[in-house]
Design a protein around this motif. Sequence first.
Motif, PDB file in Angstrom:
ATOM      1  N   THR A 146     -34.477 116.192  49.052  1.00 46.33           N
ATOM      2  CA  THR A 146     -33.608 115.166  48.465  1.00 46.33           C
ATOM      3  C   THR A 146     -33.969 113.781  48.979  1.00 46.33           C
ATOM      4  O   THR A 146     -33.952 112.804  48.220  1.00 46.33           O
ATOM      5  CB  THR A 146     -32.136 115.465  48.798  1.00 46.33           C
ATOM      6  N   ALA A 147     -34.331 113.685  50.241  1.00 47.07           N
ATOM      7  CA  ALA A 147     -34.700 112.384  50.808  1.00 47.07           C
ATOM      8  C   ALA A 147     -35.942 111.833  50.118  1.00 47.07           C
ATOM      9  O   ALA A 147     -36.016 110.633  49.824  1.00 47.07           O
ATOM     10  CB  ALA A 147     -34.951 112.524  52.304  1.00 47.07           C
ATOM     11  N   LEU A 148     -36.918 112.689  49.828  1.00 50.37           N
ATOM     12  CA  LEU A 148     -38.127 112.230  49.145  1.00 50.37           C
ATOM     13  C   LEU A 148     -37.857 111.881  47.688  1.00 50.37           C
ATOM     14  O   LEU A 148     -38.466 110.960  47.140  1.00 50.37           O
ATOM     15  CB  LEU A 148     -39.223 113.298  49.223  1.00 50.37           C
ATOM     16  N   TYR A 149     -36.953 112.632  47.053  1.00 49.25           N
ATOM     17  CA  TYR A 149     -36.642 112.360  45.647  1.00 49.25           C
ATOM     18  C   TYR A 149     -36.055 110.966  45.454  1.00 49.25           C
ATOM     19  O   TYR A 149     -36.111 110.408  44.368  1.00 49.25           O
ATOM     20  CB  TYR A 149     -35.675 113.408  45.097  1.00 49.25           C
ATOM     21  N   ARG A 150     -35.504 110.392  46.513  1.00 54.16           N
ATOM     22  CA  ARG A 150     -34.980 109.026  46.397  1.00 54.16           C
ATOM     23  C   ARG A 150     -36.121 108.026  46.193  1.00 54.16           C
ATOM     24  O   ARG A 150     -35.922 106.946  45.648  1.00 54.16           O
ATOM     25  CB  ARG A 150     -34.193 108.651  47.650  1.00 54.16           C
ATOM     26  N   HIS A 151     -37.315 108.379  46.650  1.00 49.92           N
ATOM     27  CA  HIS A 151     -38.474 107.488  46.536  1.00 49.92           C
ATOM     28  C   HIS A 151     -39.425 107.897  45.417  1.00 49.92           C
ATOM     29  O   HIS A 151     -40.116 107.051  44.839  1.00 49.92           O
ATOM     30  CB  HIS A 151     -39.232 107.458  47.866  1.00 49.92           C
ATOM     31  N   PHE A 152     -39.470 109.183  45.112  1.00 51.32           N
ATOM     32  CA  PHE A 152     -40.343 109.711  44.062  1.00 51.32           C
ATOM     33  C   PHE A 152     -39.512 110.657  43.194  1.00 51.32           C
ATOM     34  O   PHE A 152     -39.187 111.766  43.635  1.00 51.32           O
ATOM     35  CB  PHE A 152     -41.526 110.476  44.673  1.00 51.32           C
ATOM     36  N   PRO A 153     -39.146 110.240  41.986  1.00 51.73           N
ATOM     37  CA  PRO A 153     -38.255 111.061  41.165  1.00 51.73           C
ATOM     38  C   PRO A 153     -38.827 112.424  40.787  1.00 51.73           C
ATOM     39  O   PRO A 153     -38.078 113.351  40.478  1.00 51.73           O
ATOM     40  CB  PRO A 153     -38.017 110.200  39.922  1.00 51.73           C
ATOM     41  N   ASN A 154     -40.153 112.558  40.817  1.00 46.98           N
ATOM     42  CA  ASN A 154     -40.766 113.834  40.486  1.00 46.98           C
ATOM     43  C   ASN A 154     -42.179 113.882  41.074  1.00 46.98           C
ATOM     44  O   ASN A 154     -42.662 112.904  41.668  1.00 46.98           O
ATOM     45  CB  ASN A 154     -40.800 114.058  38.963  1.00 46.98           C
TER      46      ASN A 154
END
Length: 216
Positions: free
Chosen positions: A67-75
């Motif tokens: 979830t933390a990475l999804y804040r910077h890269f949506p996919n």
Amino acid sequence: MSVKGNSVNIKDSPELSGKVSGKASGAYHHGDLRATAIAAGMTRIADMAHPDLGLRALARELGVSATALYRHFPNKDALLDALALEALNRLGISQSEAAQAASDVREGFVDVGVTYVQWSVENPALVRLIYDRVGKVDLETDDPSEMGEAFLQLRKGITALMPDTMSGEQRTVAALHAWSLVHGLAMLILDGQVEYDPQMVRKVVESAEFGSKNSG
């Protein structure tokens, strides 16, 4: 120029001088995770025969939640696009350093081409990633501020070498000629058709005529 349909803006690219290996330790400050993820992703991609990396795998390596990475890269595509742009910029920085160390404009442009081939040989996975993700490039009309640094170096070199009286189309033809020469040579080497010989690479690049040898 686009990376798989996404606008590429060099101003948004992280400026990274190091690489991250292993799991991250300690807490991240706000805004640091994106740059850390790209650095770690570049390290992982560099060792892959077929460059590919998922967000969850990268999150596990960094010791953070997906979830933390999804804040910077949506996919996953957004992550790979960011890595491809970072690779373009690292290549371009190497080319810029080579050009600045040259004695004149033409030698500098030759060094830009030689560096393209050398960097490609040293970073085969990153080159594959770049050309898997980068979309069509318009060397005449693309906004220079939105091009990856490697393409910007190509345009700068052609502009410096060719007289102001040359048309935009003539400059584009020259740029495409230069790009095709070094990229084709790099791919022949990476695919095993040609042995990598730095001296031969320089001779091949020097054989191309782009503007006057007395330019600059």
